[in-house]
Design an enzyme around this catalytic site. Structure first.
Site: not given
Length: 349
Positions: A144, A169
């Site tokens: 990501s 995350y």
């Protein structure tokens, strides 16, 4: 060139159809990738735990679009289930593995950190172990743009320091990259990580800002605009992301890597790519495009920055262009128009 690239890995050495495992098959990107591969007559085995992080009916409806394809098989399975994951790799011979399963969402990681540990850490190790004990030709996994944290050097390059994540995350995604590198080093598994930049489009995730904006504006409700609108994002249309993945699948990294690359040894078949549009759009401009497409004006709640969020994302995609000959380029107005068309059809509005 986009749109005319076809995978040429249909047959393996035994002259049988290739089998590709896609984890997170009921997710946004997983669904679109499966649809693309199935259209090219590639055998797809998909797994997903169908969790309730967002509307499970949307996930089931994505699956329903794939179920009538002869080359498609689905199994409900959670990556964190060590025994079931081991059984999966013992029972099936996968030529390629595409890991798109993860607990997503920056802000949700603040409220529910254990979900990220179970899926993104434990689950990822289980997947790496499966690949280790089988003859997988190439593991491709989703990372990501969040790993860049509050990086101020632009555009974001894979050679940048990413040791300061600002959400759990992001930290789990960085951990995935480290674990993947280690397994590639120890067991010579060809592995590629893809840092996705704000993927959007039809069948997208309801927790994403663009989805929430369209939904709220259609219903005449106000939208929450964080950092008082002073944000820019490298929005990347789903078809561009899928094209990038498909091209990367075909090109596993080899041992003869560039020794000047600071993030990998020349003897490790490991590679990272950014997949982004390479053209950040301001949040207010993005909202204006949505308003114009919907033909409605948004009521805006201007709010401060949320914890774990960043003011800018901007992908350097030079490596992607050089290695696989592709650069995402779908204009934001075109992508939003396609999403709105799908949204109105799907929700009958």
């Amino acid at each position: 060139m986009k749109g005319n690239f076809v995978i040429t890995i249909i047959l393996n050495k035994h002259n049988s159809i290739m089998k590709i495992l896609i984890t997170g098959i009921a997710g946004f990107i997983g669904y679109h990738l499966a649809k693309r591969l199935l259209s090219e007559n590639i055998q797809v085995y998909g797994i997903d735990n169908l969790n309730e992080y967002y509307d499970i009916n949307l996930k089931k409806d994505r699956l329903s679009q794939l179920e009538d394809k002869r080359e498609f098989t689905f199994q409900k399975l959670d990556l964190s289930d060590r025994h079931e994951m081991s059984q999966l790799f013992q029972t099936h011979k996968f030529d390629y593995v595409i890991n798109l399963a993860a607990q997503a969402g920056v802000r949700y990681s603040i409220d529910n950190p254990h979900a990220y540990v179970d899926s993104n850490l434990i689950g990822f190790v289980n997947l790496l172990e499966g690949c280790r004990h089988s003859s997988v030709k190439h593991l491709v996994f989703a990372s990501s743009s969040s790993v860049y944290g509050a990086n101020v050097k632009i555009p974001f390059s894979i050679s940048d320091d990413v040791n300061h994540p600002i959400s759990l995350y992001a930290a789990t995604k960085k951990a995935n990259e480290l674990m993947a590198y280690t397994y590639s080093h120890l067991y010579q598994i060809p592995i590629t990580g893809l840092r996705f930049f704000t993927v959007y489009g039809p069948w997208g995730r309801p927790d994403m800002a663009y989805f929430k904006f369209v939904q709220a504006i259609e219903q005449g409700k106000p939208i929450d605009v964080y950092n008082f609108g002073d944000m820019r994002r490298d929005f990347t249309y789903i078809d561009d992301v899928i094209e990038g993945i498909v091209r990367v699948i075909k090109k596993p990294p080899n041992l003869a890597q560039d020794e000047s690359d600071p993030i990998k040894s020349p003897q490790v078949p490991y590679k990272l790519y950014n997949i982004g549009n390479n053209k950040p759009v301001s949040l207010m401009q993005f909202i204006e495009v949505i308003e114009k497409t919907l033909g409605k004006e948004a009521k805006k709640n201007l709010l401060p920055m949320q914890p774990g969020d960043v003011p800018l994302t901007y992908a350097d995609v030079d490596d992607l262009i050089q290695d696989v000959g592709f650069k995402p380029d779908t204009p934001i107005d075109e992508g939003i128009a396609k999403f709105v068309t799908w949204y109105r059809e799907y929700y009958n509005c």
